[in-house]
Enzyme design. Structure first.
Site, PDB file in Angstrom:
ATOM      1  N   THR A  12       3.958  -3.788 -11.127  1.00 52.79           N
ATOM      2  CA  THR A  12       2.656  -3.230 -11.468  1.00 52.79           C
ATOM      3  C   THR A  12       1.683  -3.588 -10.360  1.00 52.79           C
ATOM      4  OG1 THR A  12       1.748  -5.167 -12.635  1.00 52.79           O
ATOM      5  CG2 THR A  12       3.118  -3.651 -13.914  1.00 52.79           C
ATOM      6  N   GLU A  13       0.656  -2.771 -10.190  1.00 53.15           N
ATOM      7  CA  GLU A  13      -0.331  -3.039  -9.152  1.00 53.15           C
ATOM      8  C   GLU A  13      -1.077  -4.344  -9.405  1.00 53.15           C
ATOM      9  OE1 GLU A  13      -2.258   0.146 -11.857  1.00 53.15           O
ATOM     10  OE2 GLU A  13      -0.268  -0.558 -11.294  1.00 53.15           O
ATOM     11  N   ALA A  14      -1.044  -4.830 -10.658  1.00 57.46           N
ATOM     12  CA  ALA A  14      -1.721  -6.078 -10.986  1.00 57.46           C
ATOM     13  C   ALA A  14      -1.014  -7.287 -10.398  1.00 57.46           C
ATOM     14  CB  ALA A  14      -1.837  -6.223 -12.498  1.00 57.46           C
ATOM     15  N   GLY A  15       0.256  -7.110  -9.980  1.00 61.17           N
ATOM     16  CA  GLY A  15       0.952  -8.212  -9.320  1.00 61.17           C
ATOM     17  C   GLY A  15       2.268  -8.632  -9.928  1.00 61.17           C
TER      18      GLY A  15
END
Length: 654
Positions: free
Chosen positions: A323-326
């Site tokens: 996910t782009e959140a990490g």
């Protein structure tokens, strides 16, 4: 001397001045410093200060009902917002739409990386992210209303190439969040689902002479946090606020989940299976595009279901979901936990994840779509009178090697049912998604074509792919009538050339055995040899080339069959329903050239798709090979028979 930085939320918020630039952490519903947002709202309501703040944030940080940054909607509190997402603070979005505040909607990854630019004292960020979308200054520069006049995005040319330059905004106050802090302000994030941009935000405020306020759930003894566990050092932190448990939830739906925090690992097999509905149909079809050993990003909404399908089909060990959140690896979470992952391999900072994405690290992404037009443009940022924002959509969609857009065909009240392996539309959605022209261009189809980026559009009833001529209908669900169920609910007519039926396994409530497809375990079953005619028949109907690995797997199967025949063979290849990623035609032609050089006497192929025939002809001719590709099976076999007769005549004459 060491200083005890632990104070109350009220004391910390009292340090914020009128007109300050404030940044806050949080992703969707996770890792939000709720106690700080609540204290800021309380101070303003009671005293009317601070006023005229600029809010900078990446992803939405709220529940869409008033929590998180949604608390900051009061008239006069904010004067400007720079954010990737407005959808989780609808009253703030409304104020922007009513020209009450200035507003910019920029890509999430750009804002995330701008924190680092601010921390380093740099004037801004060069990026190609946003070109040809509404963020491009030629199309609005990311401004969300008429009163926003200043250009903070500029089009520049570097070494003959177009780039966007995003101006950095200096930060005065940073709201960050951790799990534990010692009295000196050293923070760990042991029980957090994500680390996000806390470190970069703290550096950005600290190096601008601003203040950093950290929300935690507990204070621990000085020096008890191991150095490598400190995610934000105390030298960057000015104030530490201990939050009440209810205002330090992991996310709004969960108080704490040890698996999401990486404290434990749980059995994947215990996870509930999705019901066979429209959402699962979409996720199942999109899952057929997963690249083995590839890195994948999944967006919110329908795409989230792919993670469950991957686990259900035992595919998870062969792909890396992110996910782009990490979050890297594991089973991606959905709902209020979106952005996190169960059994993750690791959690990295959000800005570092976007570095990876922007640099081309993603093999595939699956994202949602609110609107799509005939050119393949997609809108997810502003539609139906709502300012939603792009989130990480632009970074991800522009830089992934392959893009899948996924969602229901219509929206608002759609009811479907699967019966006897067929899809029925019981009630059509009130809103069309396939429109004449998208309201806002969050993804440019023509720009994707310029860069030969493969793009698919997956719905519960059909699949389109993007061509130079626009959207082409390539698959239709069993039970669906093209005229009644598809064309009647579109504002444009797509290209239609012999679409095939979607894989029937998708519509059966049983395992699809997807793993065998992705790993090409059954590929040898597509090849048969007729010794009497010395004919190798290759049935690639419905097969898909997703990567160079697929081409190599086919070459090995073909070479094995030829070696077993003990002589050079004639081959006929069925390419009906065959699909190949746009940038792999030359690699596929190279494989054919190898087989012609080492194993084939002659080779012919057929495909009903005119586009496929054209692309294969181009690729083969570039390598000096005669295409020998026909529209009908009969023509391909007739060509081969004629070739055999010529060989017989020549042999007799000799």
């Amino acid at each position: 001397m060491r200083k005890n930085k632990v104070i109350t939320a009220e004391e910390a918020i009292a340090l914020i001045r009128n007109d300050d630039v404030v940044t806050t952490t949080g992703f969707v519903q996770s890792c939000i410093p709720e106690a700080l947002h609540a204290a800021l709202e309380r101070r303003f309501v009671e005293t009317g200060a601070p006023r005229g703040l600029t809010l900078i944030m990446t992803a939405g940080a709220g529940d869409s009902k008033g929590l998180g940054t949604g608390r900051l909607h009061h008239d006069g509190l904010l004067s400007r917002v720079i954010a990737a997402n407005f959808g989780r603070m609808p009253k703030v979005a409304q104020a922007a739409q009513e020209n009450k505040i200035l507003g910019y909607n920029l890509p999430q990854g750009v804002i995330s990386q701008l924190y680092r630019a601010c921390a380093a004292g740099q004037p801004g960020l060069f990026s190609k992210v946003g070109l040809k979308t509404y963020v491009d200054p030629r199309h609005g520069g990311g401004r969300v209303n008429d009163v926003t006049r200043e250009d903070i995005v500029k089009l520049v040319e570097v070494a003959g190439e177009e780039w966007l330059f995003y101006t950095a905004t200096k930060i005065d106050v940073a709201f960050i969040r951790g799990t534990s802090a010692d009295p000196s302000g050293n923070l760990c994030m042991a029980k957090e689902a994500l680390t996000l941009d806390n470190l970069a935000q703290a550096m950005a405020a600290r190096n601008n002479g601003g203040i950093v306020i950290a929300q935690v759930e507990r204070i621990v003894e000085q020096g008890s946090i191991k150095p490598k566990d400190v995610r934000v050092p105390g030298m960057l932190v000015d104030c530490v606020v201990v939050a009440e448990p209810e205002q330090h939830r992991m996310n709004y739906g969960i108080m704490h989940d040890a698996a999401l925090a990486g404290e434990i690992r749980v059995p994947v097999g215990a996870m509930a299976r999705m019901p066979l509905d429209a959402r699962k149909i979409i996720a199942r079809r999109a899952a057929f595009e997963l690249p083995p050993n590839g890195v994948v990003n999944l967006g919110v909404g329908a795409p989230e279901g792919i993670s469950s399908i991957a686990a259900e089909e035992k595919v998870t060990p062969y792909i890396t979901l992110t996910t782009e959140a990490g979050a890297v690896g594991g089973v991606l979470a959905s709902g209020s936990s979106f952005g996190a992952a169960t059994n993750a391999d690791c959690i990295i900072d959000q800005n570092q994840m976007f570095d990876f994405y922007d640099g081309g690290g993603l093999d595939m992404t699956c994202l949602g779509m609110a609107e799509c037009d005939g050119q393949g443009n997609v809108n997810t940022s502003r539609f139906g009178g709502r300012l939603n924002g792009c989130g990480g959509f632009i970074n991800i969609s522009q830089n992934a090697r392959k893009v899948i857009f996924a969602g229901t065909f219509t929206a608002g009240g759609l009811v479907t049912k699967v019966e006897d392996g067929k899809l029925r539309i019981l009630q059509e959605g009130r809103s069309r998604k396939f429109v004449a022209e998208v309201e806002q261009n969050t993804f440019s189809g023509p720009f994707a074509q310029e860069r030969n980026q493969p793009v698919l559009y997956v719905t519960e009833r059909c699949v389109f792919h993007l061509t130079q001529r626009g959207l082409e209908l390539i698959e239709v669900a069993p039970g669906i009538d093209i005229g009644r169920d598809i064309l009647a609910h579109m504002a444009f007519t797509p290209i239609i050339e012999n679409p095939i039926t979607m894989d029937l396994r998708i519509f059966r409530d049983e395992p699809m055995e997807l793993l065998a497809d992705l790993l090409n375990l059954n590929l040898c079953e597509r090849v048969s040899y007729d010794a009497g005619r010395n004919l190798l028949f290759v049935n690639l109907e419905g097969w898909q080339v997703r990567s160079k690995g697929d081409i190599e797997a086919l070459r090995q199967v073909l070479e094995t069959a030829c070696l077993k025949a003990g002589q050079r063979v004639n081959s006929v290849v069925n390419h009906d329903g065959f699909r190949i990623t746009e940038n792999l035609y030359d690699d596929y032609a190279e494989m054919i050239e190898y087989m012609m050089r080492h194993h084939y006497v002659t080779s012919t192929r057929y495909a009903t798709s005119a586009f496929l025939r054209l692309k294969m002809q181009e690729a083969l001719r570039k390598r000096g090979l005669a295409p020998h590709i026909f529209e009908r099976k009969e023509d391909a076999h007739a060509f081969l028979d004629a070739a055999e007769r010529r060989e017989t005549t020549i042999a007799s004459a000799a």
